[in-house]
Design a protein around this motif. Structure first.
Motif, short mmCIF file in Angstrom:
data_model
loop_
_atom_site.label_atom_id
_atom_site.label_comp_id
_atom_site.label_asym_id
_atom_site.label_seq_id
_atom_site.Cartn_x
_atom_site.Cartn_y
_atom_site.Cartn_z
N GLY A 139 26.97 -15.09 36.07
CA GLY A 139 26.74 -16.17 37.02
C GLY A 139 26.85 -17.56 36.47
O GLY A 139 26.73 -18.54 37.21
N ALA A 140 27.08 -17.71 35.16
CA ALA A 140 27.20 -19.04 34.57
C ALA A 140 28.53 -19.68 34.94
O ALA A 140 29.53 -19.00 35.14
CB ALA A 140 27.07 -18.97 33.06
N VAL A 141 28.53 -21.01 35.01
CA VAL A 141 29.78 -21.75 35.24
C VAL A 141 30.13 -22.61 34.03
O VAL A 141 31.07 -23.40 34.06
CB VAL A 141 29.70 -22.61 36.51
CG1 VAL A 141 29.54 -21.74 37.73
CG2 VAL A 141 28.55 -23.62 36.42
N GLY A 142 29.36 -22.45 32.97
CA GLY A 142 29.62 -23.12 31.71
C GLY A 142 28.89 -22.38 30.62
O GLY A 142 27.97 -21.59 30.88
N GLY A 143 29.31 -22.61 29.38
CA GLY A 143 28.64 -21.94 28.27
C GLY A 143 29.09 -22.53 26.96
O GLY A 143 30.09 -23.25 26.89
N SER A 144 28.35 -22.20 25.90
CA SER A 144 28.62 -22.80 24.60
C SER A 144 28.98 -21.76 23.55
O SER A 144 28.56 -20.61 23.63
CB SER A 144 27.40 -23.60 24.13
OG SER A 144 26.28 -22.74 23.99
N ALA B 44 21.52 -29.41 37.74
CA ALA B 44 22.10 -28.28 37.01
C ALA B 44 21.08 -27.83 35.98
O ALA B 44 20.14 -28.55 35.64
CB ALA B 44 23.40 -28.70 36.33
N LEU B 45 21.27 -26.60 35.49
CA LEU B 45 20.35 -26.02 34.51
C LEU B 45 21.14 -25.43 33.35
O LEU B 45 22.30 -25.07 33.51
CB LEU B 45 19.52 -24.91 35.17
CG LEU B 45 18.73 -25.26 36.42
CD1 LEU B 45 18.14 -24.00 37.04
CD2 LEU B 45 17.63 -26.28 36.10
N THR C 265 30.99 -28.36 41.27
CA THR C 265 29.85 -29.28 41.23
C THR C 265 29.50 -29.64 39.80
O THR C 265 29.24 -30.81 39.47
CB THR C 265 28.63 -28.65 41.92
OG1 THR C 265 28.92 -28.44 43.30
CG2 THR C 265 27.40 -29.53 41.79
N PHE C 266 29.50 -28.64 38.93
CA PHE C 266 29.15 -28.85 37.53
C PHE C 266 30.16 -29.76 36.84
O PHE C 266 29.79 -30.70 36.13
CB PHE C 266 29.07 -27.50 36.82
CG PHE C 266 28.40 -27.54 35.47
CD1 PHE C 266 27.22 -28.23 35.29
CD2 PHE C 266 28.94 -26.87 34.39
CE1 PHE C 266 26.59 -28.26 34.05
CE2 PHE C 266 28.34 -26.89 33.15
CZ PHE C 266 27.14 -27.59 32.97
N ARG C 267 31.42 -29.52 37.07
CA ARG C 267 32.46 -30.36 36.47
C ARG C 267 32.34 -31.79 36.98
O ARG C 267 32.51 -32.75 36.21
CB ARG C 267 33.85 -29.79 36.76
CG ARG C 267 34.99 -30.50 36.05
CD ARG C 267 36.27 -29.72 36.11
NE ARG C 267 36.20 -28.50 35.33
CZ ARG C 267 36.52 -28.41 34.04
NH1 ARG C 267 36.92 -29.49 33.40
NH2 ARG C 267 36.46 -27.26 33.40
#
Length: 276
Positions: free
Chosen positions: A105-110, A42-43, A10-12
């Motif tokens: 639980g993250a699906v993205g990160g920096s 998204a958050l 979903t995020f992608r």
């Protein structure tokens, strides 16, 4: 509750569809549930907002990850993690934060090129690129498509060489970063200049940009993702301080006219609790 793989897809997809989307920055489970109830898709976490809420000037990687886990568990929305410099200078050590964020639980990160050190605030170019490459490699080992954001922090640390910022973003893109980010961009012309020099989705943070800019304007300039960093938490903190000053200096309580509706807040919290 969607699986982490479903959240990741979903995020992608948000980054692949036309136009721009807003990804607001809650600082705890309660604010995450309020934003989810309002319909955001998204958050993303905020290390500054977290630090302020804890009454601290800085936060550790462990605190960042704990906060990420609380926010990821609070709703069924995809969550991106603000991991600062990933808690280490050495590339492979820093890259471990990507795995830890996924476990939280993250699906993205920096990962950013700011060192956290006052006398040497930005990593040398080659080391900065090596760190992003290591983070990309760590992300690719995960069992779902983790969105890795690479941040060039020059503008936040008095380094106004836009060419160097663009050079860094292009190098981060070349080693596989999924999203690019240069906090500190302010005007639309500069935003266009930076975005036109790269090909990956670009995140703009509105905590530093011209606040009169709108989503349609930013989308037309090529922005894909719009975050606000610690701005919402600081706005809430400003309201808190104003209320405190009114009581302390004026002996008045007119701020109670502008309270969040208890019914709306409780319904959002109840809805979020039912999904978690």
């Amino acid at each position: 509750m969607p699986t982490q793989l479903e959240k990741a897809k979903t995020f992608r997809a948000l980054h692949e569809r036309p136009g721009a989307f807003i990804i607001p920055n809650p600082w705890d489970a309660g604010t995450a549930r309020l934003l989810a109830a309002m319909g955001f898709e998204a958050l993303t976490t905020t290390s500054l907002g977290l630090a302020n809420s804890l009454g601290s000037a800085t936060v550790s990687l462990g605190q960042i990850l704990d906060n990420c886990r609380a926010i990821a568990e609070a709703t069924d929305l995809p969550v991106n993690a603000d991991l600062e410099n990933c808690g280490a200078h050495e590339p492979k050590t820093a890259a471990q934060a990507i795995r830890l964020a996924a476990e939280a639980g993250a699906v993205g990160g920096s990962i950013e090129d700011a060192t956290g050190e006052r006398d040497n605030p930005i990593y040398d170019f080659n080391l900065a690129v090596e760190r992003v490459q290591a983070a990309v490699e760590a992300a690719r080992t995960l069992p779902f498509p983790f969105m890795l954001t690479a941040r060039a922090e020059n503008l936040l640390h008095g380094r106004t060489d836009l060419d160097d910022t663009i050079r860094r973003l292009q190098a981060f893109e070349a080693v596989g970063a999924d999203v690019l980010y240069a906090p500190g961009l302010h005007d639309l012309a500069t935003i266009r200049t930076v975005i036109s020099a790269v090909n990956k989705p670009f995140n703009l943070v509105m905590g530093f940009a011209d606040p009169t800019l709108t989503v349609p304007q930013l989308a037309a300039a090529g922005v894909k993702r719009i975050s606000v960093g610690g701005a919402m938490e600081r706005h809430a903190l400003a309201a808190f301080l104003n209320a405190a000053r009114e009581m302390k200096d004026g002996g008045a309580f007119t701020y109670v006219r502008e309270l969040a509706p208890v019914k709306e807040v409780r319904e959002a919290f109840a809805k979020g609790a039912a999904k978690s």
